[in-house]
Design an enzyme around this catalytic site. Sequence first.
Site, PDB file in Angstrom:
ATOM      1  N   ASN A  10       0.890  -1.063   0.215  1.00  0.00           N
ATOM      2  CA  ASN A  10       0.070   0.055  -0.113  1.00  0.00           C
ATOM      3  C   ASN A  10       0.840   1.421  -0.079  1.00  0.00           C
ATOM      4  O   ASN A  10       1.519   1.471   0.820  1.00  0.00           O
ATOM      5  CB  ASN A  10      -0.874   0.025   1.076  1.00  0.00           C
ATOM      6  CG  ASN A  10      -1.673   1.347   1.619  1.00  0.00           C
ATOM      7  OD1 ASN A  10      -1.608   2.009   0.329  1.00  0.00           O
ATOM      8  ND2 ASN A  10      -2.185   1.279   2.529  1.00  0.00           N
ATOM      9  N   LYS A  12       0.101   4.191  -0.321  1.00  0.00           N
ATOM     10  CA  LYS A  12      -0.427   5.595   0.446  1.00  0.00           C
ATOM     11  C   LYS A  12      -0.230   6.699  -0.899  1.00  0.00           C
ATOM     12  O   LYS A  12      -0.316   6.447  -1.971  1.00  0.00           O
ATOM     13  CB  LYS A  12       0.013   5.852   1.758  1.00  0.00           C
ATOM     14  CG  LYS A  12      -0.136   4.608   2.631  1.00  0.00           C
ATOM     15  CD  LYS A  12       0.206   4.730   4.193  1.00  0.00           C
ATOM     16  CE  LYS A  12      -0.015   3.384   4.715  1.00  0.00           C
ATOM     17  NZ  LYS A  12       0.165   3.435   6.102  1.00  0.00           N
ATOM     18  N   HIS A  96      -9.278   1.453   5.195  1.00  0.00           N
ATOM     19  CA  HIS A  96      -8.110   1.453   6.044  1.00  0.00           C
ATOM     20  C   HIS A  96      -8.302   2.335   6.987  1.00  0.00           C
ATOM     21  O   HIS A  96      -8.932   3.266   6.944  1.00  0.00           O
ATOM     22  CB  HIS A  96      -7.122   1.991   4.780  1.00  0.00           C
ATOM     23  CG  HIS A  96      -5.751   2.004   5.128  1.00  0.00           C
ATOM     24  ND1 HIS A  96      -4.942   2.921   6.093  1.00  0.00           N
ATOM     25  CD2 HIS A  96      -4.661   1.163   5.176  1.00  0.00           C
ATOM     26  CE1 HIS A  96      -3.903   2.674   6.401  1.00  0.00           C
ATOM     27  NE2 HIS A  96      -3.566   1.506   5.924  1.00  0.00           N
ATOM     28  N   GLU A  98      -6.246   4.789   8.085  1.00  0.00           N
ATOM     29  CA  GLU A  98      -6.336   6.341   7.609  1.00  0.00           C
ATOM     30  C   GLU A  98      -7.520   6.734   6.999  1.00  0.00           C
ATOM     31  O   GLU A  98      -7.989   8.146   7.219  1.00  0.00           O
ATOM     32  CB  GLU A  98      -5.165   6.480   6.690  1.00  0.00           C
ATOM     33  CG  GLU A  98      -3.891   6.356   7.511  1.00  0.00           C
ATOM     34  CD  GLU A  98      -2.744   5.718   6.675  1.00  0.00           C
ATOM     35  OE1 GLU A  98      -2.965   5.689   5.513  1.00  0.00           O
ATOM     36  OE2 GLU A  98      -1.837   5.243   7.233  1.00  0.00           O
ATOM     37  N   GLU A 166      -5.088  -4.397  11.167  1.00  0.00           N
ATOM     38  CA  GLU A 166      -3.847  -3.537  11.018  1.00  0.00           C
ATOM     39  C   GLU A 166      -4.346  -2.632  12.324  1.00  0.00           C
ATOM     40  O   GLU A 166      -5.137  -1.966  12.110  1.00  0.00           O
ATOM     41  CB  GLU A 166      -3.937  -2.621   9.627  1.00  0.00           C
ATOM     42  CG  GLU A 166      -3.836  -3.355   8.352  1.00  0.00           C
ATOM     43  CD  GLU A 166      -3.201  -2.295   7.646  1.00  0.00           C
ATOM     44  OE1 GLU A 166      -2.280  -2.519   6.862  1.00  0.00           O
ATOM     45  OE2 GLU A 166      -3.806  -1.317   7.030  1.00  0.00           O
ATOM     46  N   GLY A 172       2.975   2.562  10.379  1.00  0.00           N
ATOM     47  CA  GLY A 172       3.709   3.671  10.230  1.00  0.00           C
ATOM     48  C   GLY A 172       4.379   4.152  11.631  1.00  0.00           C
ATOM     49  O   GLY A 172       5.022   5.220  11.637  1.00  0.00           O
ATOM     50  N   SER A 212       3.796  -2.031  10.416  1.00  0.00           N
ATOM     51  CA  SER A 212       5.458  -1.984  10.576  1.00  0.00           C
ATOM     52  C   SER A 212       5.790  -3.311  10.087  1.00  0.00           C
ATOM     53  O   SER A 212       6.892  -3.844  11.020  1.00  0.00           O
ATOM     54  CB  SER A 212       5.634  -1.501  11.923  1.00  0.00           C
ATOM     55  OG  SER A 212       5.246  -0.369  12.123  1.00  0.00           O
TER      56      SER A 212
HETATM   57  P1  13P Z   1       3.162   0.532   7.615  1.00  0.00           P
HETATM   58  O1  13P Z   1       3.891  -0.820   7.007  1.00  0.00           O
HETATM   59  O2  13P Z   1       4.005   1.706   7.117  1.00  0.00           O
HETATM   60  O3  13P Z   1       3.181   0.299   8.996  1.00  0.00           O
HETATM   61  O4  13P Z   1       1.922   0.578   7.037  1.00  0.00           O
HETATM   62  C1  13P Z   1       0.891  -0.361   7.068  1.00  0.00           C
HETATM   63  C2  13P Z   1      -0.193   0.099   6.579  1.00  0.00           C
HETATM   64  O5  13P Z   1      -0.980   0.853   6.808  1.00  0.00           O
HETATM   65  C3  13P Z   1      -0.573  -0.716   5.208  1.00  0.00           C
HETATM   66  O6  13P Z   1      -1.802  -0.548   4.688  1.00  0.00           O
END
Ligand code: 13P
Length: 255
Positions: A10, A12, A96, A98, A166, A172, A212
């Site tokens: 992903n 983003k 997601h 976010e 997640e 992140g 992560s």
């Molecule tokens: P990270 O791997 O950067 O923690 O992000 C995970 C994520 O949100 C994947 O959709």
Amino acid sequence: MNKHAIVAGNWKMYKTSVEGRNFVEDFVNLMLNIDDVEVIFCPPFSALFNIDVILKDAPYKLGAQNCHWENEGAFTGEISVNMLESCGVDYVILGHSERRHVFNETDEWINKKVKSVLNGGLKPILCIGETLDQRKSNETKDVLFHQLKEGLSGVEKLDEVVIAYEPVWAIGTGETATIEQVGEAHKWVRNILSDFYSRDIADDTSILYGGSVKPENAEELFGIKDVNGFLIGGASLKIDPFKEIILTVNKKLKG
Ligand code: 13P
């Protein structure tokens, strides 16, 4: 039980269309021998079409990061399932954290999107996960139950649906959930799906872990019983860590 794994990147809001195309071209040129791992690139909308052209001759899939549930209409800034389909998209990430927490998407919207994606012949990757406060107050299982119940409301068949667990606090942040926390949450998710559908259907559903994931923890995380692959943010933006994670998963699948 799942005999294959999914590793989705992903991106983003990272990479322009040209950067995305170059990245995928370089990845394809590695000619990895990873038969049992389904690799999915989920770039920003603007890079989808360019990447689809490259993926025509490669065994990898294309994913989008969101969509609207209507086919067309006066929805400024939105994109529909058939528009994504016309860019060669196979999967759509929905719900997601976010989208839920930064853009206030509700379970009701996410459910409409899941159904729209399925009706359009694409596959949703439905993301679920608790915040740190919810975990601290022992609400994780309830949160997962409700997000699955609402998100999958009216969805009769699960065979085209992928679930991604997640934990919001591990996205992140560099902070990975412990092996015990991931194992427990994935088991809850599978049992909830089994209650909603059937044990066989739940066992056949891919449940990805995200938060992560990196080359250093991929082997241990993929060793967890109910983890069928990963949804990766940061580590999917560079070829080497993304490749390392995929090779690790492939090696573990081969036993
Ligand atoms: P990270 O791997 O950067 O923690 O992000 C995970 C994520 O949100 C994947 O959709």
